[in-house]
Design an enzyme around this catalytic site. Structure first.
Site, PDB file in Angstrom:
ATOM      1  N   CYS A 113       3.207 -10.396  10.469  1.00 58.34           N
ATOM      2  CA  CYS A 113       1.741 -10.368  10.291  1.00 58.34           C
ATOM      3  C   CYS A 113       1.100 -11.759  10.456  1.00 58.34           C
ATOM      4  CB  CYS A 113       1.380  -9.767   8.944  1.00 58.34           C
ATOM      5  SG  CYS A 113       1.984  -8.091   8.763  1.00 58.34           S
ATOM      6  N   HIS A 250      -6.033 -11.891   8.030  1.00 59.99           N
ATOM      7  CA  HIS A 250      -5.131 -10.768   8.315  1.00 59.99           C
ATOM      8  C   HIS A 250      -5.562  -9.587   7.451  1.00 59.99           C
ATOM      9  CE1 HIS A 250      -1.755  -8.247   8.825  1.00 59.99           C
ATOM     10  NE2 HIS A 250      -1.232  -8.496   7.635  1.00 59.99           N
ATOM     11  N   ASN A 280      -3.338  -1.975   8.388  1.00 59.05           N
ATOM     12  CA  ASN A 280      -2.646  -3.226   8.696  1.00 59.05           C
ATOM     13  C   ASN A 280      -1.952  -3.080  10.052  1.00 59.05           C
ATOM     14  OD1 ASN A 280      -0.932  -5.417   8.876  1.00 59.05           O
ATOM     15  ND2 ASN A 280      -0.164  -5.265   6.788  1.00 59.05           N
TER      16      ASN A 280
HETATM   17  N1  COA Z   1       0.001   7.288  -2.887  1.00 62.02           N
HETATM   18  C1  COA Z   1       0.043   7.574  -4.191  1.00 62.02           C
HETATM   19  N2  COA Z   1       0.788   6.883  -5.066  1.00 62.02           N
HETATM   20  C2  COA Z   1       1.517   5.872  -4.598  1.00 62.02           C
HETATM   21  C3  COA Z   1       1.526   5.519  -3.238  1.00 62.02           C
HETATM   22  C4  COA Z   1       0.734   6.283  -2.369  1.00 62.02           C
HETATM   23  N3  COA Z   1       0.667   6.040  -1.053  1.00 62.02           N
HETATM   24  N4  COA Z   1       2.348   4.470  -3.060  1.00 62.02           N
HETATM   25  C5  COA Z   1       2.833   4.151  -4.265  1.00 62.02           C
HETATM   26  N5  COA Z   1       2.344   4.998  -5.189  1.00 62.02           N
HETATM   27  C6  COA Z   1       2.595   5.015  -6.632  1.00 62.02           C
HETATM   28  C7  COA Z   1       3.887   4.360  -6.998  1.00 62.02           C
HETATM   29  O1  COA Z   1       4.973   5.274  -6.864  1.00 62.02           O
HETATM   30  C8  COA Z   1       3.651   3.985  -8.425  1.00 62.02           C
HETATM   31  O2  COA Z   1       3.817   5.132  -9.244  1.00 62.02           O
HETATM   32  P1  COA Z   1       4.520   5.021 -10.698  1.00 62.02           P
HETATM   33  O3  COA Z   1       3.619   4.112 -11.475  1.00 62.02           O
HETATM   34  O4  COA Z   1       4.518   6.433 -11.142  1.00 62.02           O
HETATM   35  O5  COA Z   1       5.871   4.452 -10.433  1.00 62.02           O
HETATM   36  C9  COA Z   1       2.164   3.638  -8.462  1.00 62.02           C
HETATM   37  O6  COA Z   1       1.604   4.255  -7.298  1.00 62.02           O
HETATM   38  C10 COA Z   1       1.901   2.151  -8.417  1.00 62.02           C
HETATM   39  O7  COA Z   1       2.679   1.616  -7.369  1.00 62.02           O
HETATM   40  P2  COA Z   1       2.657   0.090  -7.044  1.00 62.02           P
HETATM   41  O8  COA Z   1       3.519  -0.184  -5.866  1.00 62.02           O
HETATM   42  O9  COA Z   1       2.923  -0.672  -8.306  1.00 62.02           O
HETATM   43  O10 COA Z   1       1.106  -0.070  -6.640  1.00 62.02           O
HETATM   44  P3  COA Z   1       0.281  -1.351  -6.371  1.00 62.02           P
HETATM   45  O11 COA Z   1      -0.915  -1.378  -7.238  1.00 62.02           O
HETATM   46  O12 COA Z   1       1.114  -2.588  -6.319  1.00 62.02           O
HETATM   47  O13 COA Z   1      -0.244  -1.062  -4.892  1.00 62.02           O
HETATM   48  C11 COA Z   1       0.254  -1.731  -2.630  1.00 62.02           C
HETATM   49  C12 COA Z   1       0.689  -0.917  -3.853  1.00 62.02           C
HETATM   50  C13 COA Z   1       1.340  -1.610  -1.583  1.00 62.02           C
HETATM   51  C14 COA Z   1      -1.039  -1.163  -2.111  1.00 62.02           C
HETATM   52  C15 COA Z   1       0.026  -3.193  -3.043  1.00 62.02           C
HETATM   53  O14 COA Z   1       1.133  -3.645  -3.783  1.00 62.02           O
HETATM   54  C16 COA Z   1      -0.168  -4.076  -1.872  1.00 62.02           C
HETATM   55  O15 COA Z   1      -1.108  -3.944  -1.126  1.00 62.02           O
HETATM   56  N6  COA Z   1       0.706  -5.069  -1.707  1.00 62.02           N
HETATM   57  C17 COA Z   1       0.613  -5.987  -0.593  1.00 62.02           C
HETATM   58  C18 COA Z   1       1.224  -5.338   0.580  1.00 62.02           C
HETATM   59  C19 COA Z   1       0.929  -6.058   1.822  1.00 62.02           C
HETATM   60  O16 COA Z   1      -0.116  -6.618   1.978  1.00 62.02           O
HETATM   61  N7  COA Z   1       1.875  -5.973   2.739  1.00 62.02           N
HETATM   62  C20 COA Z   1       1.753  -6.437   4.037  1.00 62.02           C
HETATM   63  C21 COA Z   1       1.777  -7.897   4.092  1.00 62.02           C
HETATM   64  S1  COA Z   1       1.747  -8.279   5.758  1.00 62.02           S
END
Ligand code: COA
Length: 323
Positions: A113, A250, A280
């Site tokens: 990215c 990004h 993304n």
């Molecule tokens: N739909 C519904 N629920 C989902 C889900 C989806 N698509 N994906 C994950 N969950 C659930 C998880 O299973 C978890 O459930 P639990 O609490 O019962 O275990 C809950 O949602 C929270 O998951 P978590 O991963 O802790 O959520 P978060 O608040 O961290 O959000 C992201 C997840 C991925 C959106 C966030 O962490 C993020 O954006 N991170 C950066 C990623 C990024 O930018 N990557 C690319 C860089 S180039």
């Protein structure tokens, strides 16, 4: 002092749009969850038989048209991608041949990215050193091909697309009033491999593999590293956050984008956001956002534009460009 001046930009998105609601029919997710956590509403997905080079070619043709230049004017193509058509040769050489460009060099850079800012930095250095005079810098991806469509934690976050800019070496005064790339800053930290990677490759598994991510960990690193690298690139150019006209980050997550904008003291309308429509698109996200804001008239000649991105590696960086 040679400056790499942006002559034009172009973008291309595959025709098929997949909404959050459509995804929710395949995996256990919802439009509300995706929108609240990421800001994403939809993404574009490449058609069967539509490869990264095809998206890159269309974006490149549009960038050349915008720059009023021909493929024969180019002597460098730097294509940032983590989803090449083939293991080798470089996808950039497919674009070179499809454009009908026969001279100079074409190669890929792989910084996921952060790929577009890496590509800008590499092309800028080559133009400054006289290794080329007119460069196409492309970010193009088909991330849909490396997603595990059963993993709701990752498959909802990404999309396909391509964007490109044409850079031309011009003589500047060496001050920050010059048009062109004013400064770059690049970093990587290989210790963070396990929080964002693809579990396959020609040398390890002989498969393509799927994207694996610990989202929360990536989120934390993104906030800290983005704040540091934007400060670094401004310092290098001798400029301050108040000099910035546009932040073109990004496009991974609206919350990360908002956090960086706030830290810089920018108003929300100075921050270009396309993550809602494109999701993304990895290396393509910055040039797609750039093209959006340039073609709708927001970014104007002379504006100071800050590009920044972070991705797998971890790798991150920023470029400061006077448009
Ligand atoms: N739909 C519904 N629920 C989902 C889900 C989806 N698509 N994906 C994950 N969950 C659930 C998880 O299973 C978890 O459930 P639990 O609490 O019962 O275990 C809950 O949602 C929270 O998951 P978590 O991963 O802790 O959520 P978060 O608040 O961290 O959000 C992201 C997840 C991925 C959106 C966030 O962490 C993020 O954006 N991170 C950066 C990623 C990024 O930018 N990557 C690319 C860089 S180039």
């Amino acid at each position: 002092m040679i400056r790499s001046v942006v002559q034009g930009c172009g973008a291309y998105l595959p025709a098929r749009v997949v909404t959050n609601d459509e995804l929710a029919k395949k995996v256990d997710t919802s439009d509300e969850w995706i929108r609240q956590r990421t800001g994403i509403r939809q993404r574009h997905i490449a058609a069967e038989g539509e490869f990264t080079s095809h998206l890159a070619l269309k974006a490149s043709e549009r960038a050349l048209a915008d720059a009023q230049l021909k493929p024969s004017d180019l002597d460098l193509i730097v294509l940032a991608t983590a989803t090449p058509d083939e293991t080798f040769p470089a996808t950039a050489t497919r674009v070179q041949s499809a454009l009908g460009m026969t001279r100079g060099a074409a190669f890929d850079v792989q910084a996921v990215c952060a790929g577009f800012v890496y590509g800008m930095s590499v092309a800028d250095s080559m133009l400054k050193n006289g290794l080329a005079s007119t460069a196409l810098v492309i970010g193009a991806e088909t991330f849909s091909r490396i997603l595990d469509w059963n993993d709701r934690g990752t498959c909802v976050l990404f999309g396909d697309g391509a964007g490109a800019v044409v850079l031309k070496a011009e003589t500047g005064t060496g001050t920050s009033a010059d048009r062109g790339v004013l400064a770059n800053a690049l970093h990587s930290d290989g210790r963070q491999h396990d929080i964002l990677y693809v579990d396959g490759g020609p040398s390890s598994t002989r498969t393509t593999g799927f994207l694996r991510m610990e989202g929360k960990e990536v989120f934390k690193h993104a906030i800290v590293n983005m704040a540091a690298v934007v400060t670094e690139v401004l310092d290098r150019a001798g400029l301050a956050p108040t000099d910035i006209d546009w932040l073109v980050p990004h496009q991974a997550n609206k919350r990360i984008i908002d956090g960086t904008g706030r830290k810089l003291g920018l108003s929300p309308d100075q921050v270009v956001v396309t993550v809602d429509k494109h999701a993304n698109t990895s290396a393509a996200s910055i040039p797609l956002a750039l093209e959006t804001a340039a073609s709708d008239g927001r970014i104007k000649k002379g504006d100071l534009v800050l590009l920044e991105g972070i991705g797998g590696g971890l790798a991150w960086g920023a470029s400061l460009v006077r448009w």
